[in-house]
Design an enzyme around this catalytic site. Structure first.
Site, mmCIF file in Angstrom:
data_model
loop_
_atom_site.group_PDB
_atom_site.id
_atom_site.type_symbol
_atom_site.label_atom_id
_atom_site.label_comp_id
_atom_site.label_asym_id
_atom_site.label_seq_id
_atom_site.Cartn_x
_atom_site.Cartn_y
_atom_site.Cartn_z
ATOM 1 N NE ARG A 1 37.579 -2.082 -5.213
ATOM 2 C CZ ARG A 1 37.713 -3.182 -5.965
ATOM 3 N NH1 ARG A 1 38.723 -3.283 -6.797
ATOM 4 N NH2 ARG A 1 36.831 -4.163 -5.883
ATOM 5 C CE LYS B 1 42.986 19.627 -7.653
ATOM 6 N NZ LYS B 1 41.706 20.300 -7.898
ATOM 7 C CG HIS C 1 34.995 -6.787 -2.394
ATOM 8 N ND1 HIS C 1 33.892 -6.073 -2.849
ATOM 9 C CD2 HIS C 1 35.793 -6.982 -3.481
ATOM 10 C CE1 HIS C 1 34.036 -5.858 -4.151
ATOM 11 N NE2 HIS C 1 35.182 -6.408 -4.558
ATOM 12 N NE ARG D 1 36.848 -8.909 -11.623
ATOM 13 C CZ ARG D 1 37.753 -8.883 -12.596
ATOM 14 N NH1 ARG D 1 37.494 -9.430 -13.735
ATOM 15 N NH2 ARG D 1 38.939 -8.296 -12.430
ATOM 16 C CB THR D 2 33.939 -3.743 -7.958
ATOM 17 O OG1 THR D 2 34.537 -4.978 -7.573
ATOM 18 C CG2 THR D 2 32.976 -3.299 -6.887
HETATM 19 N N1 CP Z 1 36.312 -9.029 -7.815
HETATM 20 C C1 CP Z 1 36.744 -7.759 -7.849
HETATM 21 O O1 CP Z 1 36.625 -7.009 -6.869
HETATM 22 O O2 CP Z 1 37.327 -7.397 -9.023
HETATM 23 P P1 CP Z 1 37.845 -5.934 -9.372
HETATM 24 O O3 CP Z 1 39.028 -5.660 -8.472
HETATM 25 O O4 CP Z 1 38.220 -5.987 -10.829
HETATM 26 O O5 CP Z 1 36.748 -4.973 -9.074
#
Ligand code: CP
Length: 305
Positions: free
Chosen positions: A101, A80, A129, A51-52
């Protein structure tokens, strides 16, 4: 230049502006179709995501911009031994904005410190998040019509669930919020969060059985048990199916309660619940695109469309 590391980086007035913009984007997408012509988003994902990452990519593409990036640390020079600081210095030469991320808490903050472009924390370990929180708040605002005066139950892995931590921090700024934390003892919400709630005199209770509190809830925020953050498989297996939301449990809830989930779902919401009009988690994923479009425009200073 502005980054987004925590949901608290925007005050509530700025959040309202962001959500108004997201709403306008939803209703008038054509107005924004070229807003980011010539701009590049880098998605640097050192941890798995559907999703993100893809909603950021969809957001930038719908704004007329382009996307570069990696979706696996092993396909980047991190494999590396390159540091996040060096990587972002280089990405700053290639892109105008970066969503990152990382499994290590604070890594996007380290990147932001060295970056020449806006950095968005797209999830750092079990910490925060913020763009999921923006998505959650937009969903609540759009579907409930307000961000204040409700009882929210957060259920599942409240220890490792970064979406839960971010959402609590964001919601304490609104009036009349009461939290019900529903988790097994081992997955309780961290003490630093309950200490913060006590300091601010914000009402909360911790319970184990979902059924006991279901009738009180205006919102139920379900979460998956975060397998990747467990130290041993045995504990994960013991706890993974502790909560399963079923149509029978939904019978206990208010007629206008909403069920949210950041997704991915594993087993904690039975698929039969998807047909219930109170199940809002796929709508929530859709709102994630609009709010990320609004965020990109805001951080790039392109809001006057
Ligand atoms: N909600 C969410 O962060 O989903 P993903 O881990 O798929 O990005």
């Amino acid at each position: 230049m502005r980054h987004l590391m925590s949901p608290l980086d925007f005050d509530t007035k700025e959040l309202d502006e962001l959500f108004d913009l997201a709403r306008d984007i939803e209703v008038n997408p054509e107005k924004y179709a070229h807003a980011c012509d010539g701009k590049i988003l880098a998605t640097c994902f050192y941890e798995p995501s559907t999703r993100t990452r893809l909603s950021f990519e969809s957001a930038m593409t719908r704004l007329g911009g382009r996307v570069i990036g990696f979706s696996d640390a092993n396909s980047s020079s991190a494999a590396k031994g390159e540091s996040v600081s060096d990587t972002i210095r280089v990405i700053s030469c290639y892109a105008d904005i970066c969503a990152m991320r990382h499994p290590k808490e604070g890594a996007p903050m380290v990147a932001a410190d060295k970056s020449l472009i806006p950095v968005i924390n797209a999830g750092d370990g079990g910490h925060q998040h913020p763009t999921q929180t923006l998505t959650d708040l937009l969903t609540i605002r759009n579907l409930k019509g307000r961000l204040d005066h409700f009882t929210i139950g957060l259920c599942g892995d409240l220890k490792f669930g970064r979406t839960v931590h971010s959402l609590i921090h964001a919601l304490v700024r609104y009036e009349g919020i009461r939290f019900l934390f529903i988790s097994p003892e081992e997955l309780r919400v961290p003490d630093y969060i309950t200490d913060m709630l006590r300091e601010k005199n914000i009402p909360f209770e911790e319970v184990i059985r979902l059924e006991d509190v279901m009738p009180e809830l205006d919102l139920l925020y379900m979460t998956r048990v975060q397998k990747e953050r467990f130290f041993n498989e045995e504990d994960y297996v013991r706890l993974k199916d502790f909560y399963i939301l079923t149509p029978a449990k939904m019978e206990l809830a208010k007629k206008d309660m909403l069920v949210l989930h950041p997704l991915p779902r594993v087993n904690e919401i039975s698929v039969e619940v998807d047909e219930d009009p109170r199940a809002a988690y796929f709508k929530q994923a859709q709102y994630g695109v609009y709010v990320r479009m609004a965020l990109i425009l805001t951080l790039l200073g392109l809001t006057n469309q």
